[in-house]
Design an enzyme around this catalytic site. Structure first.
Site, PDB file in Angstrom:
ATOM      1  N   HIS A 149      29.228  24.583  61.609  1.00  8.73           N
ATOM      2  CA  HIS A 149      28.012  24.270  61.313  1.00  8.73           C
ATOM      3  C   HIS A 149      27.588  23.862  59.864  1.00  8.73           C
ATOM      4  CE1 HIS A 149      23.387  25.542  60.704  1.00  8.73           C
ATOM      5  NE2 HIS A 149      23.391  24.230  61.264  1.00  8.73           N
TER       6      HIS A 149
ATOM      7  N   VAL B 115      29.552  25.423  55.380  1.00  7.73           N
ATOM      8  CA  VAL B 115      29.563  25.344  56.645  1.00  7.73           C
ATOM      9  C   VAL B 115      30.021  26.641  57.398  1.00  7.73           C
ATOM     10  CG1 VAL B 115      31.338  24.488  58.360  1.00  7.73           C
ATOM     11  CG2 VAL B 115      30.858  23.208  56.137  1.00  7.73           C
ATOM     12  N   GLU B 116      29.279  26.966  58.416  1.00  9.22           N
ATOM     13  CA  GLU B 116      29.219  28.117  59.091  1.00  9.22           C
ATOM     14  C   GLU B 116      30.126  27.992  60.320  1.00  9.22           C
ATOM     15  OE1 GLU B 116      25.126  30.210  58.590  1.00  9.22           O
ATOM     16  OE2 GLU B 116      24.850  28.365  59.681  1.00  9.22           O
ATOM     17  N   VAL B 117      31.168  28.897  60.233  1.00 10.55           N
ATOM     18  CA  VAL B 117      32.250  28.876  61.142  1.00 10.55           C
ATOM     19  C   VAL B 117      32.200  29.933  62.087  1.00 10.55           C
ATOM     20  CG1 VAL B 117      34.699  29.350  61.606  1.00 10.55           C
ATOM     21  CG2 VAL B 117      33.835  27.542  59.710  1.00 10.55           C
TER      22      VAL B 117
END
Lengths: 320, 320
Positions: B139, B150-152
């Site tokens: 995300h 970036v959210e993994v």
């Protein structure tokens, strides 16, 4: 009135008082400082030398930075004050007694501001017999000479004139004062910080993210935006911009947001011993390898550059 | 694996997809893009020209920016993908069908990431028959080519290999990925934003501060710090710095903070019609005079300068 302010009395010269005093001096004001702590004057001299280059021209150091008196007994000097900035301990009894004295010995109409972050001024104006309507909170953000925000918080009896004088004076120093229309616990900025911190503590203590990744989630994400546009303007941009952008975002995302909020409420950080222990352990792990002195120096340098870059962006002036 | 990623398939080319595609191209990758919307390809061409100078050298425009195919039917091209970044509508049925296809036609081991901010991938991997363990959320933050975060977010069946591949790939692009160890509503950054926004909405709708002052309370105060140090590091600095600083602050301020939190809970923004109307009215008033196009352009320019200034501060590298 703010144009007539030439002499400021600074009561209490810890970290906050020192920051204010340096700022006042850099703006060409005369400053009368008092602090009973041993070594306070020497500490201030050192602080003045370190902080000056960050906010003022080196060539002005000789002409402006010496324009202060560090006094043991401020009583006889209070008549000289055009403005008072108090930065003493957060104790009601201590402040009540002090403000009685300040109110008694300062001239009529002089605003007496407290830097208190925790005590609203209604708690300590009870013995001001001359004019409690010139007392208010002027809560700066640490360090006061670098961070523009000042929260101006009147008590129910503070006069409009005093409020406008304080707002005008802080603005004349290059600060960004905001006005709270009512005393509330934590004022505005501490509440906003508590809100984000509680969720941060919860996510870390639940093991959802590491403390390091939590910090990165802010510094590499929304924190970059919050330095430039506040929550409301950021929301409006997320809704496509324009004065309708805020409403558009609420309409589009409102129900999703309420779902997140419900889940957050269910998992609020509860401050119990076990959660606290996990949190502190995780924080320590994340921060153990930081080179603190260098990081702080670089943080200040980056902060100043950020403030300069922002001040060069005229369309953003309304939010800077 | 991230070193072997040469070709990325971008599914959906709205604002998020366009940002990803520009970033991938600027890093020398081959990109295959698909989007069924009318005019999508022309919009991307324009976006590419506007966004390129912000993140890449102008002299590389000719050699790198043309390295994409905008295709109508991506099916036959999926075999070429070394990584897939999906940016389609937030609908479970649509994503379920799409991910079945992506899983079927991409090569073994290729990670399939969704930019979804609202749907965890466990909701739409149900029909992946080949290997759902290579599906996860990646995300980004808008705009993806400028904001590093970036959210993994893996689903319970995502493999460690896929997680590490995604983290490594995003890092190789200059992004700052963080890892969520568990799917939660809103992931991390939207929850942190919702936390601060709820309190902001409450303070404005209660009439404590104007929307303009609320924004200034962030952009001139804590927002300046959150661009540089996240909540945990900021707390630690507030507690005197060092790995013990965080605990020291909790010890000193914990009970005050809990008092603020209690008052905030009592006054939570409740999303009722009247509060919402007041809030939207106040937001509109604050934002009506903004010169939006210029403000957005300046915001992006300031943001880029801020990112550059931060990248020159080596001691802060761990939090940048």
């Amino acid at each position: 009135m703010s144009n007539d302010i030439r002499t400021v009395v600074v009561i209490g010269c810890g970290v906050i008082g020192m920051g204010w005093a340096v700022l006042f001096l850099s703006q060409g004001l005369k400053v009368i400082i008092t602090d009973p702590a041993e070594g306070a004057e020497a500490r201030f001299e050192q602080y003045l030398q370190d902080a000056w280059p960050l906010i003022a021209a080196p060539e002005e150091f000789d002409s402006l930075s010496k324009n202060y008196d560090f006094v043991h007994d401020v009583g006889p000097r209070l008549k000289e004050a055009d403005f008072v900035q108090e930065n003493g301990p957060e104790r009601v009894d201590w402040k009540t007694e002090l403000f009685e004295t300040l109110d008694k010995h300062t001239r009529k109409g002089v605003v007496i501001a407290s830097s208190s972050s925790g005590l609203p001024s209604s708690k300590f104006v009870g013995r001001c017999q001359t004019d409690p309507s010139r007392v208010l909170i002027g809560h700066p953000f640490n360090p006061p000479h670098l961070i523009p925000l000042v929260e101006v918080v009147p008590h129910p009896g503070t006069s409009q004139t005093s409020i406008q004088t304080a707002l005008g004076f802080y603005r004349s120093l290059g600060k960004k004062p905001i006005l709270l229309r009512q005393e509330i616990p934590g004022f505005v900025s501490n509440r906003l910080q508590a809100a984000i911190n509680n969720e941060a503590y919860s996510l870390i203590s639940r093991g959802i993210v590491s403390a390091e990744d939590l910090d990165a989630a802010v510094t590499s994400g929304p924190g970059l935006r919050w330095a430039l546009t506040g929550p409301i303007a950021t929301n409006a941009l997320g809704g496509g911009g324009g004065p309708e952008g805020f409403g558009n975002r609420i309409e589009r995302l409102g129900s999703a947001i309420r779902g997140w909020e419900e889940d957050m409420l269910k998992h609020r950080f509860d401050w119990n011993q076990e959660s606290l222990a996990t949190l502190q352990d995780q924080a320590k792990k994340s921060l153990q390898d930081v080179d603190w002195p260098n990081m702080v120096a670089e943080r200040d340098a980056v902060l100043l550059k950020l403030l300069n870059v922002k001040s060069d962006a005229p369309s953003m002036a309304w939010i800077v």
